[in-house]
Design a protein around this motif. Structure first.
Motif, PDB file in Angstrom:
ATOM      1  N   LEU A 174      -1.177  10.316   8.310  1.00 52.00           N
ATOM      2  CA  LEU A 174      -0.297   9.153   8.260  1.00 52.00           C
ATOM      3  C   LEU A 174       1.095   9.573   7.819  1.00 52.00           C
ATOM      4  O   LEU A 174       1.258  10.352   6.877  1.00 52.00           O
ATOM      5  CB  LEU A 174      -0.849   8.103   7.281  1.00 52.00           C
ATOM      6  CG  LEU A 174      -0.035   6.812   7.191  1.00 52.00           C
ATOM      7  CD1 LEU A 174      -0.084   6.060   8.510  1.00 52.00           C
ATOM      8  CD2 LEU A 174      -0.535   5.931   6.051  1.00 52.00           C
ATOM      9  N   TRP A 175       2.090   9.017   8.483  1.00 48.75           N
ATOM     10  CA  TRP A 175       3.486   9.313   8.167  1.00 48.75           C
ATOM     11  C   TRP A 175       4.194   8.040   7.728  1.00 48.75           C
ATOM     12  O   TRP A 175       3.867   6.946   8.188  1.00 48.75           O
ATOM     13  CB  TRP A 175       4.196   9.918   9.384  1.00 48.75           C
ATOM     14  CG  TRP A 175       3.572  11.208   9.819  1.00 48.75           C
ATOM     15  CD1 TRP A 175       2.533  11.367  10.703  1.00 48.75           C
ATOM     16  CD2 TRP A 175       3.910  12.514   9.367  1.00 48.75           C
ATOM     17  NE1 TRP A 175       2.209  12.692  10.826  1.00 48.75           N
ATOM     18  CE2 TRP A 175       3.043  13.425  10.019  1.00 48.75           C
ATOM     19  CE3 TRP A 175       4.856  13.017   8.480  1.00 48.75           C
ATOM     20  CZ2 TRP A 175       3.098  14.796   9.803  1.00 48.75           C
ATOM     21  CZ3 TRP A 175       4.920  14.388   8.275  1.00 48.75           C
ATOM     22  CH2 TRP A 175       4.045  15.260   8.930  1.00 48.75           C
ATOM     23  N   GLN A 176       5.160   8.204   6.811  1.00 48.62           N
ATOM     24  CA  GLN A 176       5.936   7.069   6.308  1.00 48.62           C
ATOM     25  C   GLN A 176       7.412   7.341   6.492  1.00 48.62           C
ATOM     26  O   GLN A 176       7.836   8.482   6.594  1.00 48.62           O
ATOM     27  CB  GLN A 176       5.594   6.798   4.840  1.00 48.62           C
ATOM     28  CG  GLN A 176       5.664   8.008   3.911  1.00 48.62           C
ATOM     29  CD  GLN A 176       6.940   8.090   3.094  1.00 48.62           C
ATOM     30  OE1 GLN A 176       7.811   7.234   3.203  1.00 48.62           O
ATOM     31  NE2 GLN A 176       7.055   9.122   2.249  1.00 48.62           N
ATOM     32  N   LEU A 177       8.192   6.262   6.542  1.00 52.89           N
ATOM     33  CA  LEU A 177       9.594   6.339   6.940  1.00 52.89           C
ATOM     34  C   LEU A 177      10.567   6.461   5.775  1.00 52.89           C
ATOM     35  O   LEU A 177      11.775   6.401   5.978  1.00 52.89           O
ATOM     36  CB  LEU A 177       9.958   5.101   7.780  1.00 52.89           C
ATOM     37  CG  LEU A 177       9.107   4.874   9.032  1.00 52.89           C
ATOM     38  CD1 LEU A 177       9.455   3.528   9.671  1.00 52.89           C
ATOM     39  CD2 LEU A 177       9.315   6.002  10.023  1.00 52.89           C
ATOM     40  N   GLY A 178      10.039   6.585   4.551  1.00 51.81           N
ATOM     41  CA  GLY A 178      10.931   6.679   3.390  1.00 51.81           C
ATOM     42  C   GLY A 178      11.507   5.347   2.968  1.00 51.81           C
ATOM     43  O   GLY A 178      12.566   5.304   2.329  1.00 51.81           O
ATOM     44  N   GLN A 179      10.820   4.258   3.278  1.00 54.30           N
ATOM     45  CA  GLN A 179      11.322   2.930   2.913  1.00 54.30           C
ATOM     46  C   GLN A 179      11.146   2.695   1.413  1.00 54.30           C
ATOM     47  O   GLN A 179      10.037   2.827   0.879  1.00 54.30           O
ATOM     48  CB  GLN A 179      10.569   1.869   3.716  1.00 54.30           C
ATOM     49  CG  GLN A 179      10.835   1.969   5.211  1.00 54.30           C
ATOM     50  CD  GLN A 179       9.862   1.140   6.023  1.00 54.30           C
ATOM     51  OE1 GLN A 179       8.658   1.355   5.964  1.00 54.30           O
ATOM     52  NE2 GLN A 179      10.385   0.198   6.801  1.00 54.30           N
ATOM     53  N   PRO A 180      12.225   2.331   0.699  1.00 51.82           N
ATOM     54  CA  PRO A 180      12.134   2.185  -0.765  1.00 51.82           C
ATOM     55  C   PRO A 180      11.077   1.197  -1.221  1.00 51.82           C
ATOM     56  O   PRO A 180      10.408   1.421  -2.229  1.00 51.82           O
ATOM     57  CB  PRO A 180      13.547   1.721  -1.146  1.00 51.82           C
ATOM     58  CG  PRO A 180      14.430   2.243  -0.056  1.00 51.82           C
ATOM     59  CD  PRO A 180      13.600   2.165   1.189  1.00 51.82           C
ATOM     60  N   SER A 181      10.914   0.081  -0.501  1.00 52.07           N
ATOM     61  CA  SER A 181       9.952  -0.923  -0.947  1.00 52.07           C
ATOM     62  C   SER A 181       8.529  -0.381  -0.927  1.00 52.07           C
ATOM     63  O   SER A 181       7.725  -0.670  -1.819  1.00 52.07           O
ATOM     64  CB  SER A 181      10.042  -2.178  -0.084  1.00 52.07           C
ATOM     65  OG  SER A 181       9.694  -1.900   1.262  1.00 52.07           O
ATOM     66  N   LEU A 182       8.211   0.424   0.083  1.00 53.93           N
ATOM     67  CA  LEU A 182       6.861   0.991   0.170  1.00 53.93           C
ATOM     68  C   LEU A 182       6.680   2.109  -0.858  1.00 53.93           C
ATOM     69  O   LEU A 182       5.636   2.200  -1.513  1.00 53.93           O
ATOM     70  CB  LEU A 182       6.601   1.511   1.580  1.00 53.93           C
ATOM     71  CG  LEU A 182       5.205   2.097   1.835  1.00 53.93           C
ATOM     72  CD1 LEU A 182       4.116   1.099   1.492  1.00 53.93           C
ATOM     73  CD2 LEU A 182       5.085   2.554   3.290  1.00 53.93           C
ATOM     74  N   THR A 183       7.700   2.933  -1.029  1.00 52.75           N
ATOM     75  CA  THR A 183       7.614   4.006  -2.019  1.00 52.75           C
ATOM     76  C   THR A 183       7.462   3.444  -3.427  1.00 52.75           C
ATOM     77  O   THR A 183       6.659   3.937  -4.228  1.00 52.75           O
ATOM     78  CB  THR A 183       8.863   4.903  -1.935  1.00 52.75           C
ATOM     79  OG1 THR A 183       8.900   5.525  -0.646  1.00 52.75           O
ATOM     80  CG2 THR A 183       8.838   5.976  -3.007  1.00 52.75           C
ATOM     81  N   THR A 184       8.218   2.399  -3.748  1.00 55.24           N
ATOM     82  CA  THR A 184       8.089   1.759  -5.056  1.00 55.24           C
ATOM     83  C   THR A 184       6.685   1.213  -5.258  1.00 55.24           C
ATOM     84  O   THR A 184       6.098   1.337  -6.345  1.00 55.24           O
ATOM     85  CB  THR A 184       9.125   0.629  -5.198  1.00 55.24           C
ATOM     86  OG1 THR A 184      10.438   1.184  -5.106  1.00 55.24           O
ATOM     87  CG2 THR A 184       8.967  -0.088  -6.525  1.00 55.24           C
TER      88      THR A 184
END
Length: 494
Positions: free
Chosen positions: A430-440
């Motif tokens: 799985l890859w993520q886009l570096g979105q702050p809301s998801l990282t938080t």
């Protein structure tokens, strides 16, 4: 403030310059602004100047001024009332109706009226020409809810609780150019003042940090000034409490004698220090602005998925292909919601994308219809029963209805496991886009037991994990064939 007989000190003028600074688009440079100043320096005067500017000059419809206690809010109300009366003229025998001068749209002199409301619990001011208001209230879990404020003034933030903060924070969500201003001296103890510690962590590069925090980064919408000096309230041997330079550094009004004869003097500070021999940490906190060590400074973060593991799954350029799924999650208090998508990643593996993350829930169904028409997802999974029931009956332009699945407790556990395995398992894909809301959300998530499994939980009530829950549900739905309908034409999400 000059006209009202209360001219600003230089440091107070600097504060107003910072608070009212604007970006190139005309919006406030500081959506949030913090001013931490020891007591009796005049931070209340900064708030008075900001409130009057919004009321008289900036066209703000509602300014909400809150304090931790009713009596403190009333002190502020009476001070602003005195300024209003100094600036205006009483109308006849009515001491609660004031007249002010202004220029009309043609530049001709005219007047307008301001009503003073002294009713218990409703104290404030209202312009009768524009209906602009300043309201004063004591903070509580529910105070401020139902109002939409252009400016929130939060006085004595050391006593601001997370629940109170949530009650006030979202009153400005729908305002395109809103502002929140916090003033205080440091928290009283290390296990209180959670909101202040959070603001300090965001605003002060020298604040205590742990390895998992990563390097400090400037929050582009937070203005932050702390006049307090460095030190440790648990070990004051490292601080010279009698150093006049320390007194001056922490107290910007020290030595300034105002026209009304008031002012913080060296003599007064010396008297305080001698009287506080039995409680030097208290004096150091209140007069030198030294913070107590936060009781949970070492609290673990990234408890479920490690930060380094999460960063290895970063691909900011990832493109999502077809087919995709959508999922919705809502916070327990229904103040925020998120819509996430999951689909195959061009180049291999899968990718999740937080499509929308906004306050409230009223926007969700319209947004789902828009996404469904554009992207024709395999399925939409919703964790909230009320929204799932409403969305399931929603008709699309082609006459079909939204394909909605309500996620139950077992599905929440299965989705958390699927997300964890896809990120931190033996074969992550799985890859993520570096979105702050998801990282938080990932950094603040913990586990809660459900039967023999577990689902996502919040580390604290300040953590909004709905982007993580929505992303997990979308990923689970992508891999659960029994939920699917026929795939649509390939596309790339942008």
């Amino acid at each position: 403030m000059d006209l009202a007989g209360r001219p600003l000190d230089d440091w107070q003028s600097d504060s107003i310059d910072l608070i009212l600074a604007t970006r190139g688009d005309g919006h406030w440079a500081c959506f949030e602004y913090c001013e931490w100043v020891p007591r009796q320096n005049g931070k209340g005067t900064v708030l008075e100047a900001r409130a009057l500017a919004g009321f008289f000059l900036l066209g703000e419809a509602l300014i909400m001024w809150s304090a931790h206690e009713y009596k403190t809010a009333m002190v502020a109300f009476r001070r602003v009332r005195g300024l209003m009366r100094a600036l205006g003229r009483q109308v006849g025998d009515n001491e609660n109706l004031l007249e002010f001068d202004k220029l009309d749209e043609n530049g001709e002199p005219t007047t307008f009226l301001v009503k003073i409301n002294n009713t218990n619990g409703e104290e404030g001011f209202e312009r009768l020409d524009t209906e602009a208001q300043i309201k004063f209230l004591a903070r509580s879990k529910g105070s401020g809810r139902g109002f939409t404020g252009n400016c929130n003034i939060i006085d004595e933030a050391f006593a601001l609780t997370v629940d109170q903060h949530q009650a006030l924070l979202y009153t400005v969500s729908a305002i395109p150019n809103a502002q929140i201003i916090y003033t205080s001296s440091p928290p009283l103890t290390g296990d209180t003042g959670a909101v202040m510690y959070s603001l300090r962590h965001r605003g002060d590069p020298t604040a205590p940090r742990v390895d998992d925090d990563g390097p400090w980064e400037q929050d582009p919408s937070l203005g932050y000034r702390d006049f307090g000096i460095a030190g440790n309230l648990d070990f004051l041997d490292g601080v010279d409490l009698e150093d006049l330079a320390n007194w001056a550094a922490a107290n910007p009004s020290l030595g300034i004698l105002r026209s009304n004869g008031t002012g913080l003097t060296h003599e007064a500070v010396g008297r305080e220090l001698r009287a506080a021999k039995a409680d030097l940490p208290g004096w150091a906190r209140e007069r030198l602005g030294i913070w107590p060590r936060q009781a949970d400074d070492r609290s673990p973060r990234w408890e479920v998925i490690g930060e380094s593991t999460w960063l290895t799954r970063l691909d900011r350029q990832a493109v999502m292909g077809d087919p995709l799924t959508l999922a919705v999650d809502v916070t327990p208090d229904r103040t925020w919601a998120a819509i996430s998508a999951a689909g195959p990643r061009t180049g291999g593996g899968r990718v999740v994308d937080v499509i929308d993350h906004r306050p409230g829930t009223g926007w969700i169904i319209d947004r789902l219809v828009e996404l469904a028409v554009k992207h024709k997802p395999l399925v939409i999974v919703i964790s909230d029963k009320a929204i799932a029931d409403a969305a399931g009956g929603t008709e699309l332009p082609d006459g079909t209805k939204l394909r909605v699945i309500r996620a139950g407790a077992a599905d929440m556990a299965a989705s958390a496991a699927a997300f964890f395995d896809a990120v931190a398992g033996t074969a992550p894909d799985l890859w993520q886009l570096g979105q702050p809301s998801l990282t938080t959300a990932v950094s603040g998530a913990t586990k809660r037991t459900i039967g023999d499994g577990w689902a996502w939980n919040r580390r604290s009530i300040t953590t909004d994990i709905c982007p993580l829950v929505a992303s997990s549900l979308a990923l689970w739905a992508l891999g659960t064939v029994r939920l699917h309908v026929a795939a649509s034409t390939p596309f790339a999400m942008t």
